[in-house]
Structure formats: C-alpha cells, structure tokens
Enzyme design. Structure first.
Site, PDB file in Angstrom:
ATOM      1  N   ARG A   1       0.842  -1.208   0.000  1.00  0.00           N
ATOM      2  CA  ARG A   1       0.000   0.000   0.000  1.00  0.00           C
ATOM      3  C   ARG A   1       0.870   1.249   0.000  1.00  0.00           C
ATOM      4  O   ARG A   1       0.590   2.205  -0.730  1.00  0.00           O
ATOM      5  CB  ARG A   1      -0.945   0.015   1.214  1.00  0.00           C
ATOM      6  CG  ARG A   1      -1.934   1.187   1.143  1.00  0.00           C
ATOM      7  CD  ARG A   1      -2.834   1.268   2.375  1.00  0.00           C
ATOM      8  NE  ARG A   1      -3.922   2.211   2.142  1.00  0.00           N
ATOM      9  CZ  ARG A   1      -3.865   3.511   2.371  1.00  0.00           C
ATOM     10  NH1 ARG A   1      -2.736   4.044   2.854  1.00  0.00           N
ATOM     11  NH2 ARG A   1      -4.896   4.292   2.135  1.00  0.00           N
ATOM     12  N   CYS A   2       1.938   1.234   0.811  1.00  0.00           N
ATOM     13  CA  CYS A   2       2.838   2.388   0.869  1.00  0.00           C
ATOM     14  C   CYS A   2       3.451   2.692  -0.501  1.00  0.00           C
ATOM     15  O   CYS A   2       3.734   3.847  -0.813  1.00  0.00           O
ATOM     16  CB  CYS A   2       3.974   2.124   1.861  1.00  0.00           C
ATOM     17  SG  CYS A   2       3.486   2.042   3.586  1.00  0.00           S
ATOM     18  N   MET A   3       3.679   1.667  -1.296  1.00  0.00           N
ATOM     19  CA  MET A   3       4.387   1.828  -2.574  1.00  0.00           C
ATOM     20  C   MET A   3       3.465   2.181  -3.729  1.00  0.00           C
ATOM     21  O   MET A   3       3.924   2.230  -4.876  1.00  0.00           O
ATOM     22  CB  MET A   3       5.137   0.537  -2.926  1.00  0.00           C
ATOM     23  CG  MET A   3       6.246   0.174  -1.972  1.00  0.00           C
ATOM     24  SD  MET A   3       7.309  -1.127  -2.614  1.00  0.00           S
ATOM     25  CE  MET A   3       6.144  -2.480  -2.802  1.00  0.00           C
TER      26      MET A   3
END
Length: 407
Positions: free
Chosen positions: A396-398
């Site tokens: 999700r962060c990426m």
C-alpha cells in the site's frame, strides 16, 4: 485509459496506479546519514528494482494500468518556463546556500533532458558530479572541507508514493510532510497537479504550503461517504481540521471524517500500518490495537458548521457503526502471535494493497499473516520483498491509486 482522478474506496477495482521505480537515490544512502533520511538499512538497488518490477507486473497482470512518477513529472514540464521554475523551486528547497554550488547545480540540471533531469533531482547530487573540465579549485576544496559528500541530499523514500499526496474522490491533497527530508518530495506532486494535461484540473483538498503536517499513509478512503485519517507521529490535528473542512464542504460524496488517535511512535508510523481494508467487511490490523481505540467523528451540521464527537471503543465496533456493516472481520498481523506479529509488522504485514474487494497484494515474506488472509477468504498475490521491505513500507505504501471503480 482512465483520465483524471477517481478514488472513492480502498477496495474498488484498481484501474490505474502511480508507482516510483527505485532509482539511484538508494545508491546515495550512506550508513552515517541513514537516520536523517529515515532509513534503517540500505537496500541493494538492482534487486530492489527487480522486486519492484515484479510488483508492477503483478498489477498489470490484474488489468491495472501502471504509470510512473518520473514520467508524470517529465510530462508536466510543458514548456521552458515550467522547466526553469521546477529547477528554481527545487534548488530553493534543497537549501543550497552557496551561490557557486547553486549555479553549478542549475547548469547541471539544465543540460539534462527532462526525464533524466527529474531522475537526477530524485537521486540527489554528489559534489563530485559537479566537477567539470572547467571547474574551479574551490569546487574541489569545498567538497572535502566539511566532509559532507552531497551538494543535494537524495530522496530515497520516493518509492513509497502513498505519502507525498493522496487521491480522495475526484481531488487530491498535496501534503506538507513531517520531516524536511520528505517534504521536498511533494514538489513533484505540485508540478503534476498544476501542469500535467491529465491531472491539472483536479480539485485541491490540501496544499503543501500549509503549516502543519499531513501524510498519505494516514489517509484511508473507507467508502464514498467516509474518510479516515490518523492522528499520528506524522499527521497533526490542525491538518485534519483543514482537510475535513475542504473535503466535507466541497466534495460530492464524503459526509464524514473519522480521525483515529493512534500511538505516536515509529512502529505506528501511519494509520495504514495500524489497519488496512481488504474487503467490504474485512481489515488487516496491528494486533496491539485490538482492545481499545479513540476516534473523533467529524461531520457538518445543518448549518454547514463542523461538529466533532469522541467515541472510544473496539475498532471492530467503530467500523461496523460508521460503515453500516452487520459484521466485521479483523485479521491480526502474525495471527496474533507475539513473536510472529512483531516480525511481520516490522516488514509491514498489515500494509496490504487491495486491487479489488477481497483481493490484495502482499509481501511473500509475511507468510503467517498471508495464511490468515487466505483462511479469511481473501485472495492474495505475493510479491518478492527482501530489499523493498528494508525501507519499512508495504504494497500500500508503494502505490498511489489514481483511478478505482466504485466499490
């Protein structure tokens, strides 16, 4: 191809996403300066790129159009004056006080084609790169006198594209980041949303010129009506006030903002390290927040004035109430084992990327949590992560969704 922005949930089928393929900024990480650059370790670039390419291929294999940050910024340089303005603002925010170095940097960037220039800005500039055949003696002496090897610091956190800006509904919030290191990243978002032919007309919910910090990892679009934001180590209350005011008054669908008060520590860095949505009624969670959590419910009254009420309770009950669900399944990272949870939370076991309801991308290394997801009926796509996970962020962060179908 989808144009513009449309993102009304965490789980609607993903159609278009922005990634940043790790570049030479990772090769400008040095042990002495890791802490200031928010890294615990130094990923091996070649392997990190291979893993990131596998991530992109996984998404494409599920029908997602993948676009890259570097390309979008280069496509935003729609004329010589825009390009020069990017160079000017970049140097101003890089805090280059020496006039000679600033002049050398401007010449260095000016000589590069657009995409290469953007990549060089992201990578940071070593002082040795500014030495040319016509360099003056001072260029060599200044590189050794203070012992610091960079004319401009690298931006190694860029492959976590979730944080510098966020897409909410049909609009965007461009953030003021908590640290100076990451705040320069948002300059690229500014140019995309001011100049890119596809994205320049998106409504602006928050802007990087604000005085308090807001980061994308703290923003979860739970439904077309409900936005969640974490009050965290990196997102402040004043920012949430401002975001709530614009989103609730100007967006077409959002009616409520849930401000979750989470611990202010690195292990709870953002709300999406505490929980993520994987299906209509299923969420991955950090096992340490299963007991009690405080949420502030922000809504507009009949006179369009903000009203706030505090609710304390179990995350499960809060989500059931505000998403109008009969049942909620919480899937704890590491299956609740103290040891497995700690290990897999370190490598972002609960930081999943939903690409459709009940279908997520996860790191292969978090096999205990992944088994829990499958047992709960969630379809998983695993990607390699030995190097990517060293940056302390998950799928999700990426990823920055640009277009999702409505859930």
């Amino acid at each position: 191809m989808e144009t513009g922005i449309h993102n009304t949930s965490e789980i609607g089928r993903l159609k278009k996403v922005m990634l940043h393929r790790p570049g030479k900024e990772l090769e400008n990480l040095m042990p002495e300066y890791l802490e200031r650059l928010l890294f615990d370790d130094i990923p091996y670039l070649k392997e990190a790129q291979r893993e990131h390419d596998a991530f992109a291929d996984c998404l494409r294999g599920q029908g997602v159009e993948v676009v890259y940050l570097t390309d979008l910024v280069a496509e935003s340089l729609t004329g010589p004056e825009v390009r020069q303005e990017l160079i000017r603002q970049y140097l101003a925010e890089a805090d280059v006080s020496d006039a000679r170095t600033r002049e050398s940097l401007a010449e260095y960037f000016d000589a590069l084609p657009d995409k290469e220039m953007v990549s060089a800005m992201m990578a940071g500039v070593r002082k040795s790169q500014l030495r040319t055949g016509q360099a003056r003696l001072g260029d060599y002496v200044s590189a050794t006198e203070d012992g610091y090897p960079f004319a401009v610091d690298p931006l190694p956190n860029l492959y976590f594209t979730r944080d510098p800006f966020a897409t909410i509904g049909t609009g965007v919030s461009i953030h003021r980041m908590h640290t100076v290191t990451r705040n320069r990243e948002t300059l690229f978002g500014k140019f995309i949303f001011e100049h890119h032919p596809v994205y320049r007309h998106a409504p602006r919910w928050y802007d990087r010129g604000e005085t308090s910090s807001l980061e994308g990892g703290d923003i979860l679009v739970l439904s077309p009506q409900v936005l969640a934001v974490g009050i965290s180590q990196r997102t402040e209350e004043d920012s949430i006030d401002a975001l709530a005011e614009t989103v609730l008054t100007q967006s077409k669908t959002f009616r409520k903002l849930l401000a979750f008060n989470i611990p202010k520590s690195r292990s709870f860095m953002h709300l999406d390290t505490v929980f993520t949505m994987v299906d209509y009624d299923k969420f991955t969670v950090h096992p340490n927040i299963l007991q009690q959590i405080t949420v502030f419910v922000m809504e507009l009254d009949e006179n369009h004035k903000m009203k706030i009420r505090q609710e304390d309770g179990r995350l499960e009950d809060i989500l059931k109430e505000h998403l109008e669900l009969d049942h909620v399944t919480l899937i704890p990272c590491g299956q609740g084992s103290e040891i497995d949870a700690a290990r897999e939370q370190w490598s972002d076991g609960s930081n999943t990327l939903a690409i459709a309801p009940g279908e997520v991308v996860v790191y292969s290394r978090n096999y205990v949590t992944n088994r829990s997801l499958e047992e709960a009926g969630v379809r998983i796509h695993t990607i390699p992560s030995a190097e990517l996970s060293r940056g302390r962020g998950g799928p999700r962060c990426m990823s920055m969704p640009l277009w999702r179908e409505d859930p």
